[in-house]
Design a protein around this motif. Structure first.
Motif, PDB file in Angstrom:
ATOM      1  N   LYS A   5       0.842  -1.190   0.000  1.00 58.68           N
ATOM      2  CA  LYS A   5       0.000   0.000   0.000  1.00 58.68           C
ATOM      3  C   LYS A   5       0.877   1.240   0.000  1.00 58.68           C
ATOM      4  O   LYS A   5       2.037   1.196   0.387  1.00 58.68           O
ATOM      5  CB  LYS A   5      -0.901   0.018   1.243  1.00 58.68           C
ATOM      6  N   PHE A   7       1.761   4.293   1.819  1.00 62.15           N
ATOM      7  CA  PHE A   7       1.681   4.883   3.157  1.00 62.15           C
ATOM      8  C   PHE A   7       2.225   6.309   3.125  1.00 62.15           C
ATOM      9  O   PHE A   7       3.317   6.551   2.609  1.00 62.15           O
ATOM     10  CB  PHE A   7       2.541   4.088   4.152  1.00 62.15           C
ATOM     11  N   ILE A  30      10.219   1.660  11.222  1.00 64.73           N
ATOM     12  CA  ILE A  30       9.630   0.314  11.288  1.00 64.73           C
ATOM     13  C   ILE A  30       8.897  -0.007   9.974  1.00 64.73           C
ATOM     14  O   ILE A  30       8.951  -1.128   9.466  1.00 64.73           O
ATOM     15  CB  ILE A  30       8.624   0.217  12.468  1.00 64.73           C
ATOM     16  N   PHE A  34       8.364  -3.411   6.236  1.00 61.24           N
ATOM     17  CA  PHE A  34       7.159  -4.032   5.670  1.00 61.24           C
ATOM     18  C   PHE A  34       7.056  -3.900   4.151  1.00 61.24           C
ATOM     19  O   PHE A  34       6.070  -4.285   3.556  1.00 61.24           O
ATOM     20  CB  PHE A  34       5.907  -3.434   6.331  1.00 61.24           C
ATOM     21  N   VAL A 131      -2.994   4.958   2.781  1.00 61.77           N
ATOM     22  CA  VAL A 131      -3.081   5.048   4.243  1.00 61.77           C
ATOM     23  C   VAL A 131      -2.348   6.311   4.697  1.00 61.77           C
ATOM     24  O   VAL A 131      -1.206   6.526   4.303  1.00 61.77           O
ATOM     25  CB  VAL A 131      -2.426   3.827   4.930  1.00 61.77           C
TER      26      VAL A 131
ATOM     27  N   GLN C   6      -5.926   4.161  15.455  1.00 64.13           N
ATOM     28  CA  GLN C   6      -4.718   4.583  16.181  1.00 64.13           C
ATOM     29  C   GLN C   6      -5.118   5.678  17.168  1.00 64.13           C
ATOM     30  O   GLN C   6      -5.796   6.641  16.798  1.00 64.13           O
ATOM     31  CB  GLN C   6      -3.682   5.121  15.190  1.00 64.13           C
ATOM     32  N   LEU C 112       5.693  -1.754  17.119  1.00 65.03           N
ATOM     33  CA  LEU C 112       5.143  -0.785  16.174  1.00 65.03           C
ATOM     34  C   LEU C 112       4.706  -1.414  14.852  1.00 65.03           C
ATOM     35  O   LEU C 112       3.882  -0.856  14.139  1.00 65.03           O
ATOM     36  CB  LEU C 112       6.214   0.268  15.858  1.00 65.03           C
ATOM     37  N   GLY C 113       5.281  -2.586  14.573  1.00 66.31           N
ATOM     38  CA  GLY C 113       4.896  -3.278  13.344  1.00 66.31           C
ATOM     39  C   GLY C 113       3.398  -3.569  13.319  1.00 66.31           C
ATOM     40  O   GLY C 113       2.787  -3.663  12.248  1.00 66.31           O
ATOM     41  N   LEU C 115       1.105  -1.599  14.149  1.00 64.12           N
ATOM     42  CA  LEU C 115       0.415  -0.428  13.585  1.00 64.12           C
ATOM     43  C   LEU C 115       0.482  -0.459  12.054  1.00 64.12           C
ATOM     44  O   LEU C 115      -0.519  -0.236  11.370  1.00 64.12           O
ATOM     45  CB  LEU C 115       1.035   0.866  14.121  1.00 64.12           C
ATOM     46  N   ILE C 116       1.678  -0.751  11.547  1.00 64.72           N
ATOM     47  CA  ILE C 116       1.831  -0.819  10.090  1.00 64.72           C
ATOM     48  C   ILE C 116       0.956  -1.944   9.537  1.00 64.72           C
ATOM     49  O   ILE C 116       0.278  -1.786   8.517  1.00 64.72           O
ATOM     50  CB  ILE C 116       3.317  -1.056   9.708  1.00 64.72           C
ATOM     51  N   GLU C 117       0.948  -3.075  10.249  1.00 64.16           N
ATOM     52  CA  GLU C 117       0.115  -4.200   9.810  1.00 64.16           C
ATOM     53  C   GLU C 117      -1.362  -3.796   9.783  1.00 64.16           C
ATOM     54  O   GLU C 117      -2.112  -4.175   8.878  1.00 64.16           O
ATOM     55  CB  GLU C 117       0.326  -5.406  10.729  1.00 64.16           C
ATOM     56  N   GLY C 119      -2.470  -0.880   9.210  1.00 66.65           N
ATOM     57  CA  GLY C 119      -2.635  -0.054   8.015  1.00 66.65           C
ATOM     58  C   GLY C 119      -2.760  -0.892   6.753  1.00 66.65           C
ATOM     59  O   GLY C 119      -3.517  -0.558   5.843  1.00 66.65           O
ATOM     60  N   ILE C 120      -2.010  -1.999   6.726  1.00 62.85           N
ATOM     61  CA  ILE C 120      -2.040  -2.864   5.543  1.00 62.85           C
ATOM     62  C   ILE C 120      -3.342  -3.672   5.497  1.00 62.85           C
ATOM     63  O   ILE C 120      -3.990  -3.767   4.457  1.00 62.85           O
ATOM     64  CB  ILE C 120      -0.816  -3.828   5.546  1.00 62.85           C
ATOM     65  N   GLN C 121      -3.735  -4.227   6.635  1.00 59.43           N
ATOM     66  CA  GLN C 121      -4.868  -5.164   6.665  1.00 59.43           C
ATOM     67  C   GLN C 121      -6.236  -4.480   6.706  1.00 59.43           C
ATOM     68  O   GLN C 121      -7.241  -5.086   6.317  1.00 59.43           O
ATOM     69  CB  GLN C 121      -4.750  -6.102   7.869  1.00 59.43           C
ATOM     70  N   SER C 122      -6.291  -3.250   7.220  1.00 58.79           N
ATOM     71  CA  SER C 122      -7.595  -2.598   7.374  1.00 58.79           C
ATOM     72  C   SER C 122      -7.991  -1.871   6.093  1.00 58.79           C
ATOM     73  O   SER C 122      -7.143  -1.420   5.333  1.00 58.79           O
ATOM     74  CB  SER C 122      -7.545  -1.589   8.519  1.00 58.79           C
ATOM     75  N   ASP C 123      -9.286  -1.749   5.881  1.00 59.93           N
ATOM     76  CA  ASP C 123      -9.777  -0.949   4.754  1.00 59.93           C
ATOM     77  C   ASP C 123      -9.600   0.542   5.032  1.00 59.93           C
ATOM     78  O   ASP C 123      -9.407   1.336   4.118  1.00 59.93           O
ATOM     79  CB  ASP C 123     -11.249  -1.255   4.506  1.00 59.93           C
ATOM     80  N   LEU C 125      -7.774   3.255   8.044  1.00 63.90           N
ATOM     81  CA  LEU C 125      -7.090   3.528   9.305  1.00 63.90           C
ATOM     82  C   LEU C 125      -7.529   4.913   9.776  1.00 63.90           C
ATOM     83  O   LEU C 125      -7.420   5.880   9.035  1.00 63.90           O
ATOM     84  CB  LEU C 125      -5.570   3.487   9.122  1.00 63.90           C
TER      85      LEU C 125
END
Lengths: 135, 102, 130
Positions: A5, A7, A30, A34, A131, C6, C112-113, C115-117, C119-123, C125
């Motif tokens: 995505k 970001f 961090i 990803f 995002v 968040q 913190l990963g 949070l990034i996850e 962002g990736i998994q949610s439709d 944030l």
């Protein structure tokens, strides 16, 4: 659906007066692990985060500004600064840290990570994201 | 792609609303929440900016935050829509992404 | 639709956590899924069970714990932010040699990963803060 995505990290706050800038930088670092398409925006007082010549030795707070230099090594090289925010604060790009990366697609040539863009250009850049994390 | 912007700062103290208006793409929605609701009232030093922005952006305000602060809906700038929390959720669903102007 | 949340501020100084709580409740009521609530910055202070507000005030920490239990919501407190601010679970207590822990029910401490996850998994944030 692809797991990559776009970001966008929006930084609007000055460093040291509050912790947001520093902890935002921790999230940005961090995020590099990803393998997402990461862009950073510095607007409003956020432009002060990447000002040159920061010296926190009298405060006892860590000077985290050198860490921005590492972003290029993490493939984070799309750093947008709003021209209007800089000008409103009496700054030019020469007052900012020089952030660069080595472009692997161009024989590892050293290139600027920082792009000073107008509000109008920034509107388009922000529109293209998936995002948005704000600090 | 439409975006929902949330603004939670009073425009009389902080520049969040001004920045949002400057950087939101035409067709976006702006939801004023928390202390941001003061930006929805008419006859203030900020209302010209909001009325101007309403040519390109849709403005909403969270009713619970208005009520909590004793701001009567009659004081709102014409054309700003009052929503409840489920309306907030719906705005987040109907737009592709959400940006908070903290 | 899947939401990631968040929260950047503690329970009482700012309205952020209250707004988030109301948003999350409304989202669940509308049939949406909450992928994760991630607590960052002073937001980690939402995760201590030692919170004791006066009787005429709401207990936001308990409200999160109850919502999490009822709807199986993943409440994640950022480890780095938590360490700075003294939010401790059993694992952190042992690792850092502390004499107790204070994490509230339904919360867990992680990196913190997460949070990034989210962002990736949610439709979507949605960020609440100051």
């Amino acid at each position: 659906m692809s797991d990559t995505k776009k970001f966008l990290f929006v930084n609007r706050k000055a460093p040291y007066g509050t912790i947001y800038a520093w902890e935002s930088l921790e999230v940005i670092l961090i995020s590099a692990a990803f393998e997402q398409d990461v862009s950073l925006v510095f607007v409003d007082d956020g432009v002060f985060q990447i000002a040159k010549g920061q010296d926190t030795s009298d405060l006892g707070i860590k000077n985290f500004s050198p860490t921005y230099n590492a972003l290029g090594d993490y493939d984070i090289n799309k750093i947008y600064i709003e021209k209007e925010s800089l000008e409103a604060r009496g700054l030019t790009v020469d007052d900012l840290l020089k952030l660069t990366y080595e472009d692997e697609d161009d024989d590892w040539a050293e290139k600027d990570s920082i792009h000073v863009v107008s509000s109008a250009e920034l509107v388009e850049i922000m529109d293209q994201q998936d995002v948005v994390l704000s600090f | 792609m439409p975006m929902l912007h949330t603004v939670n700062k009073s425009p009389f103290e902080r520049g969040a609303l001004e920045s949002c208006v400057r950087l939101a793409i035409k067709g976006s929605s702006v939801l004023l929440i928390e202390d941001g609701i003061y930006g929805a009232t008419k006859g203030t030093t900020a209302s010209d900016m909001v009325e101007n922005a309403m040519k390109d952006l849709d403005f909403y305000v969270l009713g619970s935050d208005l009520k909590a602060r004793g701001v009567d809906e009659g004081r709102l700038i014409d054309g700003i829509t009052v929503v409840d929390y489920s309306g907030f959720v719906k705005l987040a669903v109907d737009n592709d992404k959400v940006q908070a102007w903290l | 639709m899947k939401f990631g949340i968040q929260i950047n501020e503690g329970p009482y100084t700012h309205e952020a956590s209250t707004t988030a709580l109301n948003f999350v409740s409304a989202a669940i009521e509308a049939g949406h899924e909450i992928f994760r609530v991630f607590f960052y910055h002073d937001g980690v202070n939402n995760g201590t069970r030692y919170t004791t507000p006066p009787q005429d005030d709401r207990n936001i920490v308990n409200a999160w714990s109850e919502l999490a239990e009822k709807h199986d919501i993943d409440l994640v407190v950022c480890v780095a932010a938590a360490q700075r601010r003294g939010i401790v679970d059993e694992g952190e207590q042992e690792r850092n040699g502390k004499d107790g822990n204070n994490i509230a029910p339904g919360f867990r401490i992680s990196g913190l990963g997460q949070l990034i996850e989210a962002g990736i998994q949610s439709d979507r944030l949605v960020v609440f803060g100051d």
